[in-house]
Scaffold this motif. Structure first.
Motif, PDB file in Angstrom:
ATOM      1  N   MET A 152       0.827  -1.208   0.000  1.00 22.78           N
ATOM      2  CA  MET A 152       0.000   0.000   0.000  1.00 22.78           C
ATOM      3  C   MET A 152       0.864   1.262   0.000  1.00 22.78           C
ATOM      4  N   VAL A 153       1.905   1.262   0.810  1.00 29.66           N
ATOM      5  CA  VAL A 153       2.790   2.425   0.891  1.00 29.66           C
ATOM      6  C   VAL A 153       3.574   2.596  -0.404  1.00 29.66           C
ATOM      7  N   LEU A 154       4.035   1.491  -0.994  1.00 27.39           N
ATOM      8  CA  LEU A 154       4.778   1.578  -2.252  1.00 27.39           C
ATOM      9  C   LEU A 154       3.906   2.167  -3.368  1.00 27.39           C
ATOM     10  N   VAL A 155       2.659   1.729  -3.429  1.00 31.37           N
ATOM     11  CA  VAL A 155       1.734   2.277  -4.428  1.00 31.37           C
ATOM     12  C   VAL A 155       1.551   3.775  -4.196  1.00 31.37           C
ATOM     13  N   TYR A 156       1.408   4.150  -2.936  1.00 26.61           N
ATOM     14  CA  TYR A 156       1.265   5.569  -2.582  1.00 26.61           C
ATOM     15  C   TYR A 156       2.488   6.372  -3.002  1.00 26.61           C
ATOM     16  N   LEU A 157       3.678   5.842  -2.735  1.00 21.29           N
ATOM     17  CA  LEU A 157       4.913   6.554  -3.069  1.00 21.29           C
ATOM     18  C   LEU A 157       5.100   6.693  -4.573  1.00 21.29           C
ATOM     19  N   VAL A 158       4.749   5.662  -5.314  1.00 23.22           N
ATOM     20  CA  VAL A 158       4.891   5.707  -6.771  1.00 23.22           C
ATOM     21  C   VAL A 158       3.888   6.698  -7.372  1.00 23.22           C
ATOM     22  N   LYS A 159       2.660   6.648  -6.899  1.00 23.70           N
ATOM     23  CA  LYS A 159       1.606   7.508  -7.450  1.00 23.70           C
ATOM     24  C   LYS A 159       1.914   8.989  -7.212  1.00 23.70           C
ATOM     25  N   PHE A 160       2.473   9.303  -6.046  1.00 19.88           N
ATOM     26  CA  PHE A 160       2.694  10.709  -5.688  1.00 19.88           C
ATOM     27  C   PHE A 160       4.181  11.041  -5.564  1.00 19.88           C
ATOM     28  N   ARG A 161       4.994  10.355  -6.333  1.00 20.14           N
ATOM     29  CA  ARG A 161       6.444  10.559  -6.244  1.00 20.14           C
ATOM     30  C   ARG A 161       6.844  11.996  -6.602  1.00 20.14           C
ATOM     31  N   THR A 162       6.160  12.586  -7.581  1.00 14.07           N
ATOM     32  CA  THR A 162       6.509  13.947  -7.990  1.00 14.07           C
ATOM     33  C   THR A 162       6.255  14.933  -6.855  1.00 14.07           C
ATOM     34  N   GLU A 163       5.084  14.831  -6.214  1.00 15.58           N
ATOM     35  CA  GLU A 163       4.755  15.739  -5.119  1.00 15.58           C
ATOM     36  C   GLU A 163       5.714  15.552  -3.945  1.00 15.58           C
TER      37      GLU A 163
END
Length: 212
Positions: A138-149
Motif C-alpha cells: 500500500m505504501v509503495l503504491v502511494y509513493l509511486v503515485k505521488f512521487r513527484t509531489e
C-alpha cells in the motif's frame, strides 16, 4: 449580542451537516448497544476510558497515546489542506493531501485498535506478517503515485520517518517482546510518527502559503 435572526440563519446553514453527523453518532451508539446486548459486554467497556475500566494507573499506554495524538494531528492537517487546495488548478496536489490524510487516518485506527496485532490475526485470521506485507504494498503504491509531489519537498524527512517505522517493525518481528525491547520498538515507532508529522506539517504549510 447576536440577534434572533442571525442565530436562526446559522442553525439553518449548519442543519444538514449537524443532522448527518448526529445520525452517524446515533448509529454508532445504537450499534454499541446491540453488540453489548448480543455478546453480554457491559456498556461501560465501550464508553469509558480503558484505564478506568481495567483499573490501571493513568500512565498506562502513555507513549502509545502520544503517538495517536500525532497521527491525529497529521491526518487533520492533511485532510483540511486537501479541502483548501481542492479548487486549485493542480488536482494532483489535492489528491496527494487527501490520500496522505486517509493513509494516516488508517494508521491511526490500526494503532488505536491494534488491528495488525490483534483484530486482523485473531478475528479475520490474517497473519500479522501478511498484514505487514499488505502495508508495504500500500505504501509503495502511494509513493509511486505521488512521487513527484513528494520529491518536490523535503522528502529526506519522509525517508527518515519510513526508516524509523522499518526499524520498529524489525524489532517487533525479530526481538523477544519483553523489557527494554518494548522501549526500543515503541520508541522507534514514536520517532517515526513524529517525523511523519513534521514532514506533512511543513509540506501542508508550503501548499497553504501558495494559496495566499
Amino acid at each position: 449580542m447576536l440577534s434572533k435572526e442571525n442565530i436562526i440563519t446559522q442553525v439553518r446553514r449548519s442543519a444538514q451537516l449537524l443532522s448527518s453527523t448526529y445520525i452517524v453518532l446515533f448509529g454508532l451508539l445504537f450499534s454499541i448497544t446491540m453488540i453489548s446486548g448480543y455478546y453480554n459486554i457491559p456498556i461501560a467497556s465501550f464508553t469509558r476510558d480503558p484505564t478506568i475500566v481495567l483499573g490501571g494507573p493513568s500512565y498506562i499506554g502513555f507513549i502509545s497515546n502520544i503517538g495517536i495524538l500525532f497521527w491525529a494531528f497529521t491526518a487533520a492537517i492533511c485532510l483540511f489542506s486537501s479541502v483548501i487546495h481542492k479548487h486549485s488548478n493542480n488536482k494532483i496536489t489535492s489528491q496527494f493531501l487527501l490520500y496522505s490524510g486517509l493513509l494516516t487516518l488508517w494508521l491511526l485506527l490500526d494503532d488505536m485498535f491494534m488491528l495488525h496485532e490483534s483484530f486482523l490475526p485473531n478475528h479475520l485470521m490474517i497473519p500479522e506478517k501478511l498484514v505487514y506485507l499488505g502495508y508495504v504494498i500500500m505504501v509503495l503504491v502511494y509513493l509511486v503515485k505521488f512521487r513527484t509531489e513528494i520529491l518536490n519537498y523535503e522528502y529526506a524527512t519522509l525517508f527518515i520517518a519510513f526508516s524509523f517505522f522499518a526499524l520498529s517493525v524489525l524489532a517487533d518481528l525479530l526481538l523477544e517482546q519483553q523489557g527494554y525491547e518494548f522501549l526500543l520498538e515503541d520508541g522507534l515507532k514514536l520517532f517515526g510518527i513524529v517525523t511523519w508529522f513534521i514532514f506533512f506539517f511543513r509540506t501542508c504549510r508550503v501548499y497553504l502559503q501558495q494559496e495566499e
